[in-house]
Scaffold this motif. Structure first.
Motif, mmCIF file in Angstrom:
data_model
loop_
_atom_site.group_PDB
_atom_site.id
_atom_site.type_symbol
_atom_site.label_atom_id
_atom_site.label_comp_id
_atom_site.label_asym_id
_atom_site.label_seq_id
_atom_site.Cartn_x
_atom_site.Cartn_y
_atom_site.Cartn_z
ATOM 1 N N GLU A 1 -5.866 -13.409 8.340
ATOM 2 C CA GLU A 1 -5.834 -12.252 7.440
ATOM 3 C C GLU A 1 -5.707 -10.953 8.222
ATOM 4 N N GLU A 2 -6.446 -10.838 9.321
ATOM 5 C CA GLU A 2 -6.354 -9.632 10.141
ATOM 6 C C GLU A 2 -4.956 -9.477 10.735
ATOM 7 N N ALA A 3 -4.353 -10.593 11.140
ATOM 8 C CA ALA A 3 -3.005 -10.531 11.703
ATOM 9 C C ALA A 3 -1.998 -10.054 10.661
ATOM 10 N N TRP A 4 -2.078 -10.601 9.442
ATOM 11 C CA TRP A 4 -1.171 -10.165 8.377
ATOM 12 C C TRP A 4 -1.397 -8.684 8.055
ATOM 13 N N ASP A 5 -2.660 -8.276 7.966
ATOM 14 C CA ASP A 5 -2.961 -6.895 7.569
ATOM 15 C C ASP A 5 -2.537 -5.885 8.632
ATOM 16 N N VAL A 6 -2.770 -6.195 9.899
ATOM 17 C CA VAL A 6 -2.361 -5.243 10.941
ATOM 18 C C VAL A 6 -0.837 -5.187 11.029
ATOM 19 N N ALA A 7 -0.177 -6.300 10.737
ATOM 20 C CA ALA A 7 1.289 -6.291 10.669
ATOM 21 C C ALA A 7 1.751 -5.354 9.553
ATOM 22 N N ALA A 8 1.074 -5.416 8.417
ATOM 23 C CA ALA A 8 1.423 -4.550 7.287
ATOM 24 C C ALA A 8 1.203 -3.086 7.645
ATOM 25 N N PHE A 9 0.115 -2.805 8.347
ATOM 26 C CA PHE A 9 -0.156 -1.413 8.735
ATOM 27 C C PHE A 9 0.912 -0.901 9.699
ATOM 28 N N VAL A 10 1.149 -1.619 10.770
ATOM 29 C CA VAL A 10 2.112 -1.156 11.780
ATOM 30 C C VAL A 10 3.495 -0.995 11.176
ATOM 31 N N ASN A 11 3.916 -1.955 10.361
ATOM 32 C CA ASN A 11 5.276 -1.890 9.809
ATOM 33 C C ASN A 11 5.393 -0.995 8.578
ATOM 34 N N SER A 12 4.278 -0.361 8.190
ATOM 35 C CA SER A 12 4.345 0.657 7.142
ATOM 36 C C SER A 12 4.524 2.052 7.740
ATOM 37 N N GLN A 13 4.471 2.141 9.064
ATOM 38 C CA GLN A 13 4.585 3.424 9.745
ATOM 39 C C GLN A 13 6.051 3.783 9.998
ATOM 40 N N PRO A 14 6.342 5.085 10.178
ATOM 41 C CA PRO A 14 7.732 5.513 10.361
ATOM 42 C C PRO A 14 8.329 5.019 11.670
ATOM 43 N N ARG A 15 9.614 4.697 11.625
ATOM 44 C CA ARG A 15 10.342 4.227 12.804
ATOM 45 C C ARG A 15 11.833 4.448 12.571
ATOM 46 N N PRO A 16 12.659 4.311 13.583
ATOM 47 C CA PRO A 16 14.100 4.512 13.400
ATOM 48 C C PRO A 16 14.686 3.522 12.396
ATOM 49 N N HIS A 17 15.714 3.972 11.704
ATOM 50 C CA HIS A 17 16.400 3.112 10.728
ATOM 51 C C HIS A 17 17.686 2.576 11.325
ATOM 52 N N LYS A 18 17.974 1.314 11.041
ATOM 53 C CA LYS A 18 19.196 0.656 11.494
ATOM 54 C C LYS A 18 20.038 0.292 10.280
ATOM 55 N N ASP A 19 21.289 0.693 10.277
ATOM 56 C CA ASP A 19 22.193 0.306 9.193
ATOM 57 C C ASP A 19 22.396 -1.210 9.237
ATOM 58 N N GLN A 20 21.975 -1.888 8.164
ATOM 59 C CA GLN A 20 22.065 -3.350 8.110
ATOM 60 C C GLN A 20 22.968 -3.813 6.968
ATOM 61 N N SER A 21 23.859 -2.936 6.544
ATOM 62 C CA SER A 21 24.712 -3.257 5.393
ATOM 63 C C SER A 21 25.662 -4.415 5.671
ATOM 64 N N ALA A 22 25.938 -4.678 6.961
ATOM 65 C CA ALA A 22 26.858 -5.771 7.294
ATOM 66 C C ALA A 22 26.137 -7.110 7.462
ATOM 67 N N ASP A 23 24.802 -7.101 7.387
ATOM 68 C CA ASP A 23 24.017 -8.322 7.582
ATOM 69 C C ASP A 23 23.927 -9.131 6.284
ATOM 70 N N TRP A 24 23.650 -10.436 6.451
ATOM 71 C CA TRP A 24 23.307 -11.315 5.343
ATOM 72 C C TRP A 24 24.326 -11.282 4.210
ATOM 73 N N LYS A 25 25.574 -11.581 4.524
ATOM 74 C CA LYS A 25 26.573 -11.681 3.454
ATOM 75 C C LYS A 25 26.214 -12.784 2.475
ATOM 76 N N ASN A 26 25.549 -13.835 2.982
ATOM 77 C CA ASN A 26 25.016 -14.883 2.097
ATOM 78 C C ASN A 26 23.537 -14.587 1.898
ATOM 79 N N ILE A 27 23.221 -13.873 0.822
ATOM 80 C CA ILE A 27 21.847 -13.411 0.633
ATOM 81 C C ILE A 27 20.869 -14.556 0.367
ATOM 82 N N ALA A 28 21.394 -15.728 0.007
ATOM 83 C CA ALA A 28 20.518 -16.885 -0.208
ATOM 84 C C ALA A 28 19.849 -17.315 1.099
ATOM 85 N N LYS A 29 20.398 -16.892 2.234
ATOM 86 C CA LYS A 29 19.853 -17.272 3.532
ATOM 87 C C LYS A 29 18.824 -16.273 4.066
#
Length: 331
Positions: free
Chosen positions: A268-296
């Protein structure tokens, strides 16, 4: 006559006693060895992959020198390729081994144990086959928030040589134990950034900083402890931006000194600290070309579109069980 035979008789008796003790000791040792072998056979077998030590690199040869340089680039990426890089300035100041621990050799430490054995491979995110060079450039662009490097450069050839050397005893197509980030069980609730802040404060900020800024080395050429958010951290296209990857990584490797035999954080602590860290601001990467098959798309990929009707918020933080059940029902 009796006096003459007495020493001989005494010697024979002593020899018999000593021989008997030797035989008895040998039999006892044999039994102990047998018992110990049975004990070992009953113990769980630790089958995880462990990489070569860097000091085993054959530096006396030209190929070994290239392998050593590859290790140097993984361990000290910023010195060579960071903002003050001596070769090029194409990355954000992180080192590859900030995520691929100890040169990519640690079990469950995002290691390189299966790279040479499993690449080239088809990757749905990239919509096609990827070589080792492509995968390294993925990391340069996402985890190091930088630019691609030509595969013909000495640096890319060195990284390739190092990964090939690390995986030289792994059969093609085989992924040994511990060569992926451990997948933790899904929580019955969403991962909680507020609870994660408490975990971060107690266990992480002494190294990574109160504001996730990390700790620069004295020369300013790289980080002793990497920033976990902000402009110098990984961007939102990096693998660790997925909660399951971050949670599995920190569970088995953090705080400093932790390994998969002796984890400090609960799931639970691992999941929660992951949520905290990844809720913080960071650079954005354009990913519009990724996952053409969204089922994957992985169920915790935090950007739509999706094949289901769950929100981006739930895909990022959970709860994931409902999404997982939906995915199973559509297969």
């Amino acid at each position: 006559m009796k006096a003459h035979w007495f020493p001989i008789l005494l010697f024979i008796i002593i020899a018999i006693v000593v021989t008997s003790e030797i035989i008895s000791g040998y039999q006892k040792r044999k039994e102990e060895d047998k018992e110990f072998a049975a004990y070992l056979a009953a113990e769980p077998v630790d089958t995880v992959w462990r990489g070569w030590n860097k000091y085993q690199i054959p530096v006396w040869s030209d190929s070994g020198k290239l392998i050593w340089y590859g290790h140097e680039l993984i361990a000290n990426t910023s010195y060579y390729l960071g903002p003050k890089g001596t070769v090029a300035q194409i990355t954000n100041g992180l080192n590859c081994q900030n995520c691929h621990l100890d040169g990519g050799t640690i079990p469950f430490g995002n290691n390189f144990g299966k790279v040479y054995a499993t690449y080239p491979q088809f990757r749905s995110r990239n919509n096609g086959m990827q070589s080792i060079y492509d995968r390294v450039n993925d990391c340069f662009e996402r985890s190091l928030n930088g630019k691609k490097m030509d595969s013909k450069t000495k640096e890319m050839q060195a990284i390739y040589s190092y990964m090939k050397w690390l995986g030289d005893d792994v059969p093609k197509g085989v992924a040994r134990g511990g060569t992926s980030i451990m997948k933790l069980k899904y929580l019955d609730r969403a991962a909680d950034p507020d609870k994660g802040f408490q975990v971060y404060t107690a266990n992480c900020q002494s190294c990574h900083g109160a504001n996730g800024e990390g700790q620069l080395n004295t020369e300013g050429t790289g980080y002793n402890y990497p920033p976990l958010w902000g402009e110098h951290s990984y961007n939102d296209g990096a693998g660790l931006y997925r909660l399951s990857s971050f949670a599995g990584f920190v569970k088995n490797n953090m705080p400093f000194g932790t390994d998969y035999h002796n984890s400090k954080l609960t799931d639970e602590e691992a999941w929660d600290v992951a949520a905290f860290v990844n809720s913080q601001p960071r650079p954005h990467k354009d990913q519009s070309a990724d996952w053409k098959n969204i089922a994957k798309k992985p169920l915790d990929f935090p950007f739509g579109p999706y094949i289901d009707t769950f929100t981006e918020q739930q895909h990022k933080y959970g709860p994931f069980k409902a999404i997982n059940n939906f995915n199973k029902s559509t297969k």
